[in-house]
Design a protein around this motif. Structure first.
Motif, short mmCIF file in Angstrom:
data_model
loop_
_atom_site.label_atom_id
_atom_site.label_comp_id
_atom_site.label_asym_id
_atom_site.label_seq_id
_atom_site.Cartn_x
_atom_site.Cartn_y
_atom_site.Cartn_z
N ALA A 29 0.81 -1.21 0.00
CA ALA A 29 0.00 0.00 0.00
C ALA A 29 0.85 1.27 0.00
N ARG A 30 2.18 1.13 0.08
CA ARG A 30 3.03 2.30 0.24
C ARG A 30 3.32 3.03 -1.06
N THR A 31 3.06 2.39 -2.18
CA THR A 31 3.33 3.02 -3.46
C THR A 31 2.17 2.82 -4.43
N THR A 32 2.04 3.75 -5.35
CA THR A 32 1.07 3.62 -6.42
C THR A 32 1.68 2.74 -7.51
N PRO A 33 0.89 2.32 -8.51
CA PRO A 33 1.46 1.49 -9.59
C PRO A 33 2.65 2.12 -10.29
N ASP A 34 2.73 3.45 -10.31
CA ASP A 34 3.87 4.10 -10.98
C ASP A 34 5.02 4.39 -10.01
N GLY A 35 4.92 3.88 -8.77
CA GLY A 35 6.04 4.00 -7.83
C GLY A 35 5.99 5.20 -6.92
N ALA A 36 4.93 5.99 -6.98
CA ALA A 36 4.84 7.17 -6.12
C ALA A 36 4.56 6.76 -4.68
N LEU A 37 5.09 7.53 -3.73
CA LEU A 37 4.92 7.25 -2.30
C LEU A 37 3.50 7.56 -1.86
N VAL A 38 2.94 6.70 -1.03
CA VAL A 38 1.62 6.91 -0.42
C VAL A 38 1.82 6.96 1.10
N PRO A 39 1.57 8.10 1.74
CA PRO A 39 1.77 8.18 3.19
C PRO A 39 0.77 7.29 3.94
N LEU A 40 1.10 7.00 5.19
CA LEU A 40 0.30 6.08 6.00
C LEU A 40 -1.17 6.49 6.06
N ALA A 41 -1.43 7.78 6.22
CA ALA A 41 -2.80 8.25 6.38
C ALA A 41 -3.65 8.01 5.14
N GLU A 42 -3.02 7.85 3.98
CA GLU A 42 -3.76 7.72 2.72
C GLU A 42 -3.72 6.31 2.15
N GLN A 43 -3.13 5.37 2.86
CA GLN A 43 -2.99 4.02 2.33
C GLN A 43 -4.31 3.24 2.37
N ASP A 44 -4.46 2.36 1.40
CA ASP A 44 -5.62 1.46 1.35
C ASP A 44 -5.32 0.27 2.28
N ARG A 45 -5.88 0.31 3.46
CA ARG A 45 -5.54 -0.69 4.48
C ARG A 45 -6.10 -2.07 4.16
N SER A 46 -7.00 -2.14 3.22
CA SER A 46 -7.51 -3.46 2.84
C SER A 46 -6.45 -4.29 2.12
N THR A 47 -5.41 -3.62 1.64
CA THR A 47 -4.34 -4.34 0.94
C THR A 47 -3.22 -4.75 1.89
N TRP A 48 -3.29 -4.35 3.15
CA TRP A 48 -2.26 -4.77 4.10
C TRP A 48 -2.32 -6.28 4.30
N ASP A 49 -1.17 -6.87 4.54
CA ASP A 49 -1.06 -8.33 4.68
C ASP A 49 -1.48 -8.74 6.09
N ARG A 50 -2.69 -9.25 6.23
CA ARG A 50 -3.23 -9.60 7.55
C ARG A 50 -2.51 -10.78 8.19
N ALA A 51 -1.95 -11.67 7.37
CA ALA A 51 -1.21 -12.81 7.93
C ALA A 51 0.06 -12.31 8.62
N LEU A 52 0.78 -11.40 7.96
CA LEU A 52 1.98 -10.84 8.57
C LEU A 52 1.64 -10.07 9.83
N ILE A 53 0.54 -9.32 9.79
CA ILE A 53 0.12 -8.56 10.97
C ILE A 53 -0.19 -9.51 12.13
N GLY A 54 -0.93 -10.58 11.84
CA GLY A 54 -1.26 -11.55 12.89
C GLY A 54 -0.02 -12.17 13.50
N ASN A 55 0.94 -12.54 12.65
CA ASN A 55 2.18 -13.13 13.16
C ASN A 55 2.97 -12.13 14.00
#
Length: 414
Positions: free
Chosen positions: A249-275
């Motif tokens: 979620a940290r970058t757009t398809p063209d590589g631009a930075l996306v700050p934490l407040a604007e990230q799509d949290r549905s794309t975060w890896d829930r398995a890594l978070i759980g671990n």
């Protein structure tokens, strides 16, 4: 030849064990490391087609030992080194297959090797590159590509690091108990720096260098197997997993930075978070609490918030208060200032940042200006914030960060 992932993973797992066995037997870290790399290359070429030997570790030790002995025999100018190695090796092993290390010695040898690569005689960049090569099993070309430098430059860096190890006179033994905790902190710091360089690259066109952060996670996972009861090892691994979970979620398809407040949290890896949450929860319950565990706890609070407004900022601030007691430093103060701003208002955060403006470690750092710009923006000071964003962009060495900061400045002046 397309690499066989199973063979490649196995070789990287065995690399520190093989090198540890050779250094323990022959000494001469630098020549043993070269011989180990030669054996790994030979295995990578042969095993995919010929099959993995029944005793892959023994195969590598044998090939590396023969390579090492061939090298010292072929160079008459290094007769003293040959004599030292010959004297340390039973005659039967010179003629036949060298005996492998005892199975129970793998753990100690691997950990000793990691301590050696993070020896205080080496600079942090040298510690990182030597760890990647000797413990991680990466080739010089792979390391050079990850750091965006020519292979010849990286080869020289690795060679200098190995020469420094030799010049230090360090023996291949575990540090004494009295200094082991301090040396382990150095090891963890090297792995932390390695992960950070992969997660936010210092230089270059890309925001991240995934191969570096992936390797940091792999090595820290391996270290945790060696030291399963160490809370800070678990804390560092948890921190890496909880941070890595946001990568997509940290970058757009063209590589631009996306700050934490604007990230799509549905794309975060829930398995890594759980671990990660499980690791840090268990580590904190065991105690004692250390800085990496607290940083992991902060990351967990961020990751468990469904959206930015749901973030438990008072809890994060309390954790930063604890972190500042455990490991005070300008970067901790910088991050704590953001938490203070979110709890008590941007003016309170700006007061904390003002104290850092006279800190020589931060006065030229782009992150101080970027953070001040962010808090000034929250306070409605758009002109001053835009000026800070522009100056932060000028000082940033990462191209995606520079573009992001410039875009923030432009947006405030429209």
């Amino acid at each position: 030849m397309i690499p066989d992932r199973g063979v490649e993973d196995l070789l990287r797992e065995l690399a520190p064990q093989v090198l540890g066995a050779l250094v323990r037997r022959y000494g001469q870290f630098d020549t043993c490391e070269d011989a180990t790399q030669e054996a790994l290359v030979r295995a990578a070429m042969r095993w995919p087609s010929e099959g993995i030997p029944d005793n892959p570790r023994g195969w590598l030790v044998t090939v590396a030992s023969h390579r090492l002995l061939d090298e010292v025999r072929s160079d008459q100018s290094r007769r003293r080194r040959e004599d030292a190695i010959i004297a340390a090796t039973p005659q039967s092993e010179l003629l036949g297959r060298p005996a492998d290390a005892e199975p129970g010695a793998d753990r100690d040898d691997s950990l000793t090797l990691l301590f050696l690569c993070c020896h205080p005689a080496l600079s942090p960049p040298s510690q990182i590159t030597l760890t990647l090569r000797a413990v991680g099993g990466l080739t010089t070309a792979q390391i050079a590509a990850a750091f965006l430098v020519p292979e010849a430059t990286m080869a020289q860096r690795i060679s200098r690091a190995k020469q420094s190890i030799r010049a230090s006179g360090t023996t291949f033994t575990m540090p004494e108990a009295s200094e082991r905790a301090e040396r382990l902190r150095a090891v963890l710091h090297v792995l932390y720096l390695l992960f950070n360089e992969g997660y936010t690259a210092t230089n270059g066109p890309d925001l991240t260098a995934p191969q570096l952060s992936d390797e940091a996670i792999r090595l820290t996972t391996w270290l945790r197997r060696l030291l399963p009861d160490d809370g800070e090892v678990a804390g560092l691994l948890a921190l890496m997993l909880l941070t890595e979970a946001r990568r997509s979620a940290r970058t757009t398809p063209d590589g631009a930075l996306v700050p934490l407040a604007e990230q799509d949290r549905s794309t975060w890896d829930r398995a890594l978070i759980g671990n990660g949450v499980t690791l840090v929860t268990e580590a904190l319950a065991r105690g004692p609490v250390g800085p990496y565990q607290v940083q992991a706890a902060i990351a967990a609070v961020h990751d468990e918030a469904e959206h930015m407004d749901a973030t438990d900022w008072p809890q994060i601030l309390a954790l930063y208060d604890l972190l500042e007691q455990l490991a005070p430093g300008p970067m901790v103060t910088l991050n704590r200032a953001v938490a203070v701003a979110m709890v008590h208002g941007p003016s309170a955060g700006l007061l904390l940042l003002a104290a850092l403006e006279s800190d020589n470690r931060m006065v030229r750092h782009h992150r101080l200006l970027a953070t001040r710009a962010h808090l000034r923006e929250l306070a409605g000071e758009h002109t001053a914030a835009a000026a800070d964003y522009r100056e932060a962009a000028r000082r940033a060495t990462s191209l995606p960060e520079r573009r992001h900061l410039t875009a923030r400045a432009v947006r405030l002046t429209l």
